[in-house]
Each structure stands twice: as structure tokens, then as C-alpha cells.
Design a protein around this motif. Structure first.
Motif, PDB file in Angstrom:
ATOM      1  N   LEU A  64       0.814  -1.225   0.000  1.00 38.48           N
ATOM      2  CA  LEU A  64       0.000   0.000   0.000  1.00 38.48           C
ATOM      3  C   LEU A  64       0.842   1.268   0.000  1.00 38.48           C
ATOM      4  O   LEU A  64       0.387   2.329   0.451  1.00 38.48           O
ATOM      5  CB  LEU A  64      -0.975   0.017   1.182  1.00 38.48           C
ATOM      6  CG  LEU A  64      -1.895  -1.198   1.340  1.00 38.48           C
ATOM      7  CD1 LEU A  64      -2.869  -0.970   2.488  1.00 38.48           C
ATOM      8  CD2 LEU A  64      -2.636  -1.496   0.053  1.00 38.48           C
ATOM      9  N   HIS A  67      -0.256   3.038  -5.526  1.00 37.89           N
ATOM     10  CA  HIS A  67      -1.558   2.619  -6.054  1.00 37.89           C
ATOM     11  C   HIS A  67      -1.373   1.926  -7.408  1.00 37.89           C
ATOM     12  O   HIS A  67      -0.601   2.411  -8.242  1.00 37.89           O
ATOM     13  CB  HIS A  67      -2.482   3.820  -6.248  1.00 37.89           C
ATOM     14  CG  HIS A  67      -2.974   4.426  -4.970  1.00 37.89           C
ATOM     15  ND1 HIS A  67      -4.146   4.031  -4.360  1.00 37.89           N
ATOM     16  CD2 HIS A  67      -2.447   5.410  -4.184  1.00 37.89           C
ATOM     17  CE1 HIS A  67      -4.334   4.743  -3.263  1.00 37.89           C
ATOM     18  NE2 HIS A  67      -3.311   5.575  -3.122  1.00 37.89           N
ATOM     19  N   CYS A  80      -8.499  -2.751  -0.338  1.00 37.59           N
ATOM     20  CA  CYS A  80      -7.793  -1.521   0.009  1.00 37.59           C
ATOM     21  C   CYS A  80      -7.990  -0.412  -1.007  1.00 37.59           C
ATOM     22  O   CYS A  80      -7.664   0.753  -0.743  1.00 37.59           O
ATOM     23  CB  CYS A  80      -6.301  -1.815   0.194  1.00 37.59           C
ATOM     24  SG  CYS A  80      -5.984  -2.969   1.549  1.00 37.59           S
ATOM     25  N   LEU A  83     -10.272   2.402   0.326  1.00 41.14           N
ATOM     26  CA  LEU A  83      -9.893   3.089   1.554  1.00 41.14           C
ATOM     27  C   LEU A  83      -9.355   4.484   1.287  1.00 41.14           C
ATOM     28  O   LEU A  83      -8.777   4.764   0.232  1.00 41.14           O
ATOM     29  CB  LEU A  83      -8.815   2.283   2.288  1.00 41.14           C
ATOM     30  CG  LEU A  83      -9.153   0.838   2.655  1.00 41.14           C
ATOM     31  CD1 LEU A  83      -7.969   0.201   3.368  1.00 41.14           C
ATOM     32  CD2 LEU A  83     -10.400   0.766   3.526  1.00 41.14           C
ATOM     33  N   GLU A  85      -6.631   7.576   2.327  1.00 44.07           N
ATOM     34  CA  GLU A  85      -5.202   7.501   2.606  1.00 44.07           C
ATOM     35  C   GLU A  85      -4.937   7.243   4.083  1.00 44.07           C
ATOM     36  O   GLU A  85      -4.013   6.513   4.437  1.00 44.07           O
ATOM     37  CB  GLU A  85      -4.492   8.779   2.143  1.00 44.07           C
ATOM     38  CG  GLU A  85      -4.321   8.877   0.637  1.00 44.07           C
ATOM     39  CD  GLU A  85      -3.583   7.684   0.047  1.00 44.07           C
ATOM     40  OE1 GLU A  85      -2.568   7.241   0.638  1.00 44.07           O
ATOM     41  OE2 GLU A  85      -4.018   7.190  -1.007  1.00 44.07           O
ATOM     42  N   ARG A  88      -5.529   3.587   4.627  1.00 42.66           N
ATOM     43  CA  ARG A  88      -4.421   2.804   4.065  1.00 42.66           C
ATOM     44  C   ARG A  88      -3.212   2.853   5.008  1.00 42.66           C
ATOM     45  O   ARG A  88      -2.531   1.849   5.212  1.00 42.66           O
ATOM     46  CB  ARG A  88      -4.043   3.328   2.677  1.00 42.66           C
ATOM     47  CG  ARG A  88      -5.047   2.978   1.594  1.00 42.66           C
ATOM     48  CD  ARG A  88      -4.766   3.760   0.313  1.00 42.66           C
ATOM     49  NE  ARG A  88      -3.496   3.420  -0.295  1.00 42.66           N
ATOM     50  CZ  ARG A  88      -3.312   2.432  -1.177  1.00 42.66           C
ATOM     51  NH1 ARG A  88      -4.326   1.673  -1.539  1.00 42.66           N
ATOM     52  NH2 ARG A  88      -2.118   2.207  -1.697  1.00 42.66           N
ATOM     53  N   THR A  89      -2.954   4.021   5.571  1.00 41.55           N
ATOM     54  CA  THR A  89      -1.848   4.162   6.521  1.00 41.55           C
ATOM     55  C   THR A  89      -2.073   3.280   7.741  1.00 41.55           C
ATOM     56  O   THR A  89      -1.142   2.635   8.239  1.00 41.55           O
ATOM     57  CB  THR A  89      -1.698   5.632   6.953  1.00 41.55           C
ATOM     58  OG1 THR A  89      -1.372   6.423   5.799  1.00 41.55           O
ATOM     59  CG2 THR A  89      -0.596   5.783   7.987  1.00 41.55           C
ATOM     60  N   ARG A  92      -1.253  -0.257   6.828  1.00 43.12           N
ATOM     61  CA  ARG A  92       0.208  -0.444   6.755  1.00 43.12           C
ATOM     62  C   ARG A  92       0.804  -0.598   8.143  1.00 43.12           C
ATOM     63  O   ARG A  92       1.669  -1.441   8.371  1.00 43.12           O
ATOM     64  CB  ARG A  92       0.868   0.750   6.043  1.00 43.12           C
ATOM     65  CG  ARG A  92       0.781   0.709   4.533  1.00 43.12           C
ATOM     66  CD  ARG A  92       1.817   1.639   3.902  1.00 43.12           C
ATOM     67  NE  ARG A  92       1.668   3.017   4.330  1.00 43.12           N
ATOM     68  CZ  ARG A  92       0.878   3.916   3.756  1.00 43.12           C
ATOM     69  NH1 ARG A  92       0.137   3.564   2.713  1.00 43.12           N
ATOM     70  NH2 ARG A  92       0.818   5.150   4.206  1.00 43.12           N
TER      71      ARG A  92
END
Length: 235
Positions: A64, A67, A80, A83, A85, A88-89, A92
Motif C-alpha cells: 500500500l 496505487h 484496500c 480506503l 489515505e 491505508r496508513t 500499513r
């Protein structure tokens, strides 16, 4: 190649129809084309391919950090692509561990503190983080080096600390890019053994990019990238 341990059926990472293109002047470079790949719990997969074929791009998309132009990346059952940002963080930080060829440890902190850092960021108390970090150092057989800073550690010790840091938050997936590339063969074998034992014990899934065919043969299966697509092969 290992085949002595039955695979867990749970898929924790899947790439479906993933494509990635880069423009270079009027030319379009098709780095990844219709990539379909899955990684199961407790599985180690070697990614063996020449430089320039898209290994890092694949790892970045799976982690991630990048993209895809099209296709789906699913981690722990979550699509994902849907989602934000921030979301996504969060994935991760909580579900993915990264290990690179260079350890990237923080030089001003001890080995123990380096492993504690991601846990503290995730909200654990200092006591909990220190206890977990100590357990991981012991598991990697360097518990006695916990108060040493990176510059005081050998290359193999530094990389074992980096691996421990990557799994400190108990991720679902470990992504490693040439994690033993800077080590001599004996040290590389020792570090990989520690990594492999950690994967088996914790049940996480690992995708490991490597040029080392001896190490690749020790994993559950091997894949390569050919003409932008993922292909299984025997190392």
C-alpha cells in the motif's frame, strides 16, 4: 523447496488483475500486467526476478505504498482500493511489516528502543512495548544486545533487529526486499533461518524478494515476474 508443512487456507494478501504503467515521453512502460497473486497465512514465498522487472513495484503495491493503475489489493479481507489515505496508513501500520536490504534502524536509539518504537506509535504502553521487544530480541537470539545502538551491532544483528521491528505489531503480512542482500552467505543463511522460524511460529505470511536461489529453495514456493505477470516456478 519446502513442502513438509501443510498450508493454512486463509488468504491474507491477494492481488487481482493488478496493472501498473509508467509514462516515459511518448512511450508507456507496462511494468505489471494482469497480476494475480495470493499469499496464505504461515506461507513463505520467494520473489526471484532480475532487476528492472517490477519486483519493487509489486512490493510497493502489495504494501500500500503505491496505487495500481487498475486491479484490486485485498489485505485481511479488506479491499484496500476503497480506503482513504488515512485508512491505508492504518492498514500499513497494523497489518504489514517491511524489511529492506538496508536495516534503516534509528541510529540514536538502542536495538530494544528501535523495536519498541512502532508499538508506541500504535498506542501500546511503554511497559508492554518493552516486554514485547525483549521477547522478540530473545527469539532472534540477540537478547543480550538489546541496549546496543545499531553502530555497535554486526550486519547480521542489525538485520535481525530490523526483522523484529517489522513484526513488533504482529502484522498479517511481512514484505521483504532483499533482506539478506548485504550479508555474507553464512550470515544470510542464519538470518533467514531466524526469519523463517518467526514466520512459522507466528503464522504471518511472508513475500521475500531475493536473488539468492539457495534461500529461495527453502521457502514454500517461488514466483517470478515475466512480461509483467507473476509466474510460479521451481528455484
Amino acid at each position: 523447496m519446502r513442502n513438509d508443512k501443510p498450508m493454512q487456507s486463509r488468504t491474507v494478501l491477494s492481488l487481482t488483475g493488478v496493472e501498473r504503467h509508467y509514462g516515459q515521453g511518448e512511450t508507456v512502460l507496462n511494468i505489471l500486467k494482469d497480476v494475480n497473486f495470493s499469499l496464505r497465512r504461515g506461507e513463505t514465498v520467494a520473489l526471484v526476478a532480475p532487476s528492472g522487472t517490477g519486483k519493487s513495484t509489486l512490493l510497493h503495491i502489495a504494501g500500500l505504498l503505491e496505487h495500481p493503475d487498475s486491479g484490486e489489493v485485498t489485505i485481511g479481507g479488506t479491499d484496500c482500493g476503497l480506503l482513504s489515505e488515512d485508512e491505508r496508513t492504518a492498514i500499513r501500520r497494523g497489518s504489514i511489516g517491511f524489511v529492506y536490504q538496508f536495516h534503516h534502524l534509528l541510529p540514536e536509539f538502542s536495538a530494544l528502543e528501535n523495536i519498541m518504537m512502532p508499538q508506541l506509535i500504535a498506542g501500546l504502553s511503554r511497559k508492554e512495548a518493552e516486554e514485547r521487544a525483549s521477547q522478540l530480541l530473545d527469539y532472534m537470539r540477540i537478547g543480550h544486545r538489546g541496549d546496543h545502538r545499531p553502530a555497535e551491532l554486526s550486519g547480521g544483528e542489525q538485520q535481525r533487529v530490523a526483522i523484529a521491528r517489522a513484526v513488533a505489531n504482529a502484522p498479517l503480512v511481512l514484505l521483504a526486499d532483499e533482506p539478506t542482500g548485504n550479508l555474507d552467505p553464512d550470515t544470510a543463511s542464519y538470518v533467514f533461518s531466524a526469519l523463517e522460524a518467526l514466520v512459522r511460529q507466528s503464522g504471518l505470511a511472508a513475500l521475500i524478494a531475493t536473488h539468492n536461489h539457495d534461500l529461495a529453495r527453502r521457502m514454500d514456493r517461488c514466483v517470478t515476474i515475466s512480461d509483467g505477470r507473476i509466474i510460479d516456478f521451481t528455484a
